[in-house]
Design a protein around this motif. Structure first.
Motif, mmCIF file in Angstrom:
data_model
loop_
_atom_site.group_PDB
_atom_site.id
_atom_site.type_symbol
_atom_site.label_atom_id
_atom_site.label_comp_id
_atom_site.label_asym_id
_atom_site.label_seq_id
_atom_site.Cartn_x
_atom_site.Cartn_y
_atom_site.Cartn_z
ATOM 1 N N ALA A 161 44.990 44.002 47.757
ATOM 2 C CA ALA A 161 44.493 44.796 48.884
ATOM 3 C C ALA A 161 43.970 46.162 48.468
ATOM 4 O O ALA A 161 43.142 46.752 49.170
ATOM 5 N N ASP A 162 44.424 46.688 47.330
ATOM 6 C CA ASP A 162 44.004 48.032 46.912
ATOM 7 C C ASP A 162 42.817 48.009 45.950
ATOM 8 O O ASP A 162 42.540 48.997 45.272
ATOM 9 N N THR A 163 42.119 46.869 45.877
ATOM 10 C CA THR A 163 40.941 46.774 45.016
ATOM 11 C C THR A 163 39.676 46.614 45.855
ATOM 12 O O THR A 163 39.733 46.447 47.070
ATOM 13 N N VAL A 164 38.537 46.669 45.177
ATOM 14 C CA VAL A 164 37.231 46.556 45.824
ATOM 15 C C VAL A 164 36.585 45.238 45.395
ATOM 16 O O VAL A 164 36.610 44.876 44.219
ATOM 17 N N ASN A 165 36.013 44.522 46.357
ATOM 18 C CA ASN A 165 35.295 43.289 46.071
ATOM 19 C C ASN A 165 33.796 43.509 46.241
ATOM 20 O O ASN A 165 33.361 44.159 47.198
ATOM 21 N N LEU A 166 33.027 42.952 45.317
ATOM 22 C CA LEU A 166 31.568 43.064 45.351
ATOM 23 C C LEU A 166 30.954 41.689 45.150
ATOM 24 O O LEU A 166 31.507 40.849 44.436
ATOM 25 N N SER A 167 29.789 41.483 45.748
ATOM 26 C CA SER A 167 29.030 40.261 45.504
ATOM 27 C C SER A 167 27.556 40.543 45.767
ATOM 28 O O SER A 167 27.167 41.697 45.997
ATOM 29 N N ASN A 168 26.742 39.476 45.714
ATOM 30 C CA ASN A 168 25.290 39.641 45.865
ATOM 31 C C ASN A 168 24.904 40.258 47.197
ATOM 32 O O ASN A 168 23.951 41.035 47.283
ATOM 33 N N MET A 169 25.633 39.906 48.250
ATOM 34 C CA MET A 169 25.288 40.332 49.610
ATOM 35 C C MET A 169 26.330 41.317 50.134
ATOM 36 O O MET A 169 27.417 41.445 49.573
ATOM 37 N N PRO A 170 26.024 42.009 51.233
ATOM 38 C CA PRO A 170 27.018 42.915 51.825
ATOM 39 C C PRO A 170 28.196 42.148 52.418
ATOM 40 O O PRO A 170 28.065 40.985 52.829
ATOM 41 N N ALA A 171 29.345 42.814 52.471
ATOM 42 C CA ALA A 171 30.513 42.218 53.134
ATOM 43 C C ALA A 171 30.298 42.229 54.643
ATOM 44 O O ALA A 171 29.798 43.204 55.208
ATOM 45 N N ILE A 172 30.682 41.124 55.275
ATOM 46 C CA ILE A 172 30.568 41.061 56.743
ATOM 47 C C ILE A 172 31.934 41.195 57.409
ATOM 48 O O ILE A 172 32.023 41.465 58.605
#
Length: 955
Positions: free
Chosen positions: A222-233
């Motif tokens: 929960a205290d980390t950041v997730n990234l991917s190709n598209m924005p988080a919805i």
């Protein structure tokens, strides 16, 4: 992708790194010929498979290397959890399929994953089936699921399978990277899928042609950041026992360790895209942001750059470059940027230089970080060109993608030309990017392509296991050079219009060579498909031999080889060669005839040769030009004039051609050095850079002949010490860019020439730093030269100091400068410590920097080859599947210069499995054999010229 080697520069011009392809390591004098040693594997291309529009793109003989065409993915729902404590990841994938032919088996790619039992739902059967069998083919990296009932032709299906894997420090697939915070090592995870490692993160159809949409869901601490190709919805914390959207997600969440809080991040669905540009990352990232209003759509697109907290203050420059170039690309291509955001992630461990994942660019620290207060010009160029290159891919490669890896150049050659020349020149005109392209790309491409062991730009590569080998100077630099030549021939405006037509016609599709050139032909009215065919599909390039007659000149084209000797069987290609003739008429008027083109073996061209003339005006053509000695002398004399008709680019081309012809035995080394001596009043930095390269290449080649090298160093001092005295050591923020670059070049060249006064100045600056901890006397532009001088002419204290800098650097370039310095020591005990450090402490991404530092040290050249052989098994295991291994082969042996060394190298590799680096091996051996012949042929001529020069210089 920015090539692994990235931008190629001698250390005299400052320490520059990048892609690296792009190609990412700075370059040590003198290894231009070695930097481009990439492998070749030639296989016959077979007739097309006649089944369907998709099948028709797949050669029959390559079926064992390509997935079956009876099933095609259209959409992936990928859910992946990441546990940064246990270094485990896993999840499940739900893949929507089109069934083109009835089948009870589904075959797709997978590697190094533990798979659960697969199920498939068919709308044709209106039922779900559990697999009846699961077969893994490790060699072809595939899994085949079989089911009790066949899936009907024309139906749609959904395949579900769970998977688990380990986060390794492999720099490929979904892998672990580390950084330090408060003395503790911390982890984060990110992906690197190009070319074929998406299959190591989740089961998929891992071929560029098989585009689909992707919806990524990430489960993480929960205290980390997730990234991917598209924005988080959406993003929510997991509450144990809460109902989830699917049974699979509920099962996954219930299996996770309970000592951590977990969160679920869902991302928007992507446009149709290839698997190799899918990306995701998880860690303690922070970011800075800019917003850009796009010129076509009027939409506001947020641009962010992420990193770990310790280096976020060095990310602003890369973000600013992205913000400046992305609207220009949209305007030039006349195609809207299709994604709602563009992020960049800086990685501490990265195999290539940078990677163009759609919407989430990733790259190593040296390619993306810059401290404005401690940055030299070359570091700024590196970061700017890396970022511009990757942003170009958002259109060229990501929207429109090559069908298979044999057309890799469609991605990389074009991103190189656009990102490093056309667009970068619009925002940094003072960098003279078009001129610097000649040294950065054209020269290195021609050096590699002058070998029998090179390969065509469009290279057969049916086996995906060997794709890493073609990320080289031909797919990047030669491809960009050929496109630049075409751009000059048809005109930039029409060229870019043709590119826009190509993109619009092939939005979200896959293409081959002719698709691009048909677009440019439509925009220009020129049959570029015919003109470019042999440049793209044939190996090598021509040398144009020019002789004069009563009416003008006679020109003849033959394939150019670095040996100077061409077997008739290797000289069958006839290229369409834009001659671009610069000539001065009897009235003194200069003009350039861009219409002249040589499309046959030889012909006569009428014009007045009484004045000066030169072929390949602007050095835009991808070929060498060979004049008679008398004409070359006239051209060199004209080029030496302050008001010469020959431009900066012309003068660079003259020198590079002379050097190449000398190595091939088609010109005397004494004639080339005479030109260097004649140009000693040159004003332009880039010409001085070619002169420095020319002399340093001879020092590099003749390193085992001390008397020759001593005279060459004296000649080098005579050229550059006067410039040091004129420009001094003080840098000013408001001085012209060329002045800064020339000062740096002159100082580092004087050090290479072993001028004691300049060396003492470099050492005194490092001594001040050691005594006080104050680095204010170490300008960023001289950092590498100062560090190397301090260690080379110092002792254990200096060596220990650079180790500390390397382990806790203020900037990425400081780390690289320190690595080079560690390889420059003349103390055998300290040299052994460097070898030990490589095995025990060096980061995997930095090992080639260590090798290049050692390669530049005469004391270490042969020891490096022995080190590689002694540790071969360890190195192969450590870098299995990476781009790195091929460079280790070429660098370890590439500085050697005797027949005995060649024989020993051949013997060592005779019983090895060389399939992962066979191109690099063949090219390195060819380089060494050519060098041996060059030394034998040129030694007397070189020494005679140097002795005569020495006498003249003493008068």
């Amino acid at each position: 992708m920015w090539g692994v080697l990235g931008r190629v520069k001698p250390i005299q011009r400052g320490l520059r790194t990048a892609w690296t392809p792009s190609r990412n390591w700075p370059y040590v004098p003198y290894a231009t010929e070695l930097l481009n040693l990439r492998p070749r594997r030639v296989l016959p291309f077979q007739p097309h498979h006649p089944k369907s529009s998709y099948c028709s793109m797949v050669p029959l003989a390559q079926d064992k290397y390509r997935l079956p065409v009876n099933v095609q993915p259209t959409h992936y729902d990928v859910t992946v959890f990441t546990d940064l404590n246990t270094l485990k990841f896993g999840g499940f994938v739900n893949i929507s399929l089109d069934i083109h032919e009835e089948t009870s088996a589904i075959e797709l790619n997978v590697k190094d994953l533990d798979l659960g039992s697969a199920t498939v739902y068919s709308d044709g059967l209106q039922s779900e089936q559990l697999q009846s069998g699961q077969t893994i083919d490790k060699d072809q990296q595939r899994v085949t699921f079989t089911f009790p009932q066949a899936l009907p032709t024309g139906s749609k299906a959904q395949l579900k399978v769970a998977f688990n894997g380990l986060l390794r420090d492999s720099m490929t697939g979904y892998y672990i990277s580390t950084w330090e915070q408060d003395g503790q090592t911390k982890n984060y995870a990110l992906t690197q899928f190009e070319p074929t490692d998406a299959r190591t993160a989740f089961p998929c159809w891992d071929e560029p042609l098989l585009k689909a949409t992707f919806a990524i869901t990430m489960v993480s601490h929960a205290d980390t950041v997730n990234l991917s190709n598209m924005p988080a919805i959406s993003e929510k914390t997991y509450q144990p026992g809460a109902t989830q959207d699917t049974p699979e997600l509920s099962k996954l969440l219930s299996s996770l360790p309970t000592e951590h809080k977990w969160k679920i991040t869902r991302f928007q669905t992507t446009p149709p895209m290839s698997s190799y540009i899918v990306a995701f990352a998880n860690g303690p990232f922070v970011y800075i942001e800019q917003k850009v209003t796009m010129p076509l759509s009027g939409k506001t697109v947020p641009l962010r750059i992420y990193s770990t907290p310790d280096v976020i203050h060095q990310t602003a420059f890369a973000l600013d470059v992205a913000a400046r170039v992305i609207p220009i690309y949209e305007t030039v291509f006349d195609v809207e940027y299709p994604l709602p955001k563009l992020d960049t992630l800086v990685a501490s461990d990265f195999d290539a230089g940078a990677m163009e994942n759609w919407g989430l660019i990733t790259g190593r620290t040296t390619a993306l970080l810059l401290d404005p207060a401690k940055a030299d010009i070359n570091a700024k160029k590196n970061v700017a060109m890396t970022q511009s290159h990757e942003v170009a891919h958002m259109w060229f490669g990501n929207i429109t993608t090559m069908r298979w890896w044999d057309n890799l150049y469609l991605n990389e050659g074009f991103a190189t030309l656009m990102g490093e020349v056309i667009i970068i020149n619009k925002i940094f005109p003072e960098w003279k990017a078009n001129s610097e392209f000649i040294s950065d790309h054209l020269s290195s491409a021609l050096t590699l392509d002058a070998k029998l062991s090179s390969h065509p730009i469009e290279v057969e590569c049916p086996d995906a296991n060997h794709i890493n080998q073609i990320f080289d100077a031909l797919s990047y630099s030669k491809a960009a050079s050929v496109l630049r030549m075409l751009c000059d021939y048809v005109g930039e405006e029409k060229f870019l219009k043709g590119v826009s037509l190509y993109l619009k016609k092939n939005l979200y599709k896959n293409t081959v060579t002719n698709d691009l050139f048909e677009g440019i032909s439509a925009a220009t009215g020129v049959d570029t498909v015919r003109i470019m065919d042999n440049w793209i599909k044939k190996q090598g390039f021509p040398v144009i031999t020019v002789t004069e007659n009563a009416n003008g000149i006679h020109v003849r084209q033959d394939r150019f080889l670095e040996t100077g000797q061409v077997d008739p069987k290797e000289n069958e290609t006839i290229w369409s060669v834009p001659l671009s003739i610069l000539a001065v008429d009897s009235n003194g008027h200069a003009s350039i005839d861009k219409s002249a083109i040589l499309e046959e073996r030889e012909k006569d061209i009428a014009f007045d040769t009484s004045g000066s003339f030169k072929l390949n005006a602007g050095t835009v053509g991808v070929y060498r030009v060979r004049y008679t000695p008398e004409r070359l002398a006239k051209i060199a004399a004209e080029a030496a004039k302050p008001d010469s008709i020959f431009s900066l680019d012309d003068r660079m081309g003259i020198m590079y051609d002379a050097v190449a012809l000398t190595k091939a035995g088609l010109c005397k080394v004494s004639d080339t050095l005479t030109v260097v001596d004649l140009w000693s009043n040159e004003k332009e930095y880039l010409v001085w850079s070619t002169l420095s390269e020319t002399v340093n290449s001879l020092i590099f080649t003749f390193w085992e002949s001390p008397q020759t090298v001593d005279l060459l160093r004296a000649f080098l001092r005579s050229l550059f010490v006067p410039i040091v005295k004129r420009l001094g050591y003080k840098y000013s923020a408001d001085e012209p860019t060329d002045v800064t670059l020339l000062r740096t070049l002159a100082i580092s060249s004087a050090v290479s020439g072993r001028d004691q006064g300049v060396i003492d100045e470099m050492r005194s600056r490092f001594a001040h730093y050691m005594e006080t901890g104050d680095d204010s006397k170490i300008p960023a532009d001289l950092q590498a030269t100062i560090f190397v001088s301090a260690v080379k002419y110092g002792g254990p204290a200096e060596y220990e100091a650079v180790i500390k800098i390397q382990e806790k650097p203020k900037t990425p370039t400081a780390r690289l400068a320190a690595i080079y310095a560690m390889g420059s020591t003349q103390d055998t005990a300290l040299l052994q410590r460097t070898f030990d450090y490589i095995l025990e402490k060096s980061r995997d991404q930095d090992i080639v920097y260590f090798f290049r530092g050692l390669q530049s040290n005469n004391l270490a050249k042969k020891k490096l080859a022995v080190f590689f052989k002694d540790n071969y098994a360890t190195l192969m295991k450590r870098f299995e599947g990476n781009f790195t291994i091929k460079y280790l082969v070429s660098v370890s042996f590439g500085a050697l210069s005797s027949k005995a060394d060649c024989d020993d190298m051949e013997t060592f590799f005779k019983d090895k499995d060389t399939s992962k680096y066979n191109m690099a091996l063949a090219q390195t051996l060819e380089t060494l054999r050519t060098r041996v012949a060059y030394i034998e042929r040129s030694s007397d001529d070189l020494n005679d010229w140097l002795k005569k020069w020495e006498k003249r210089s003493k008068l």
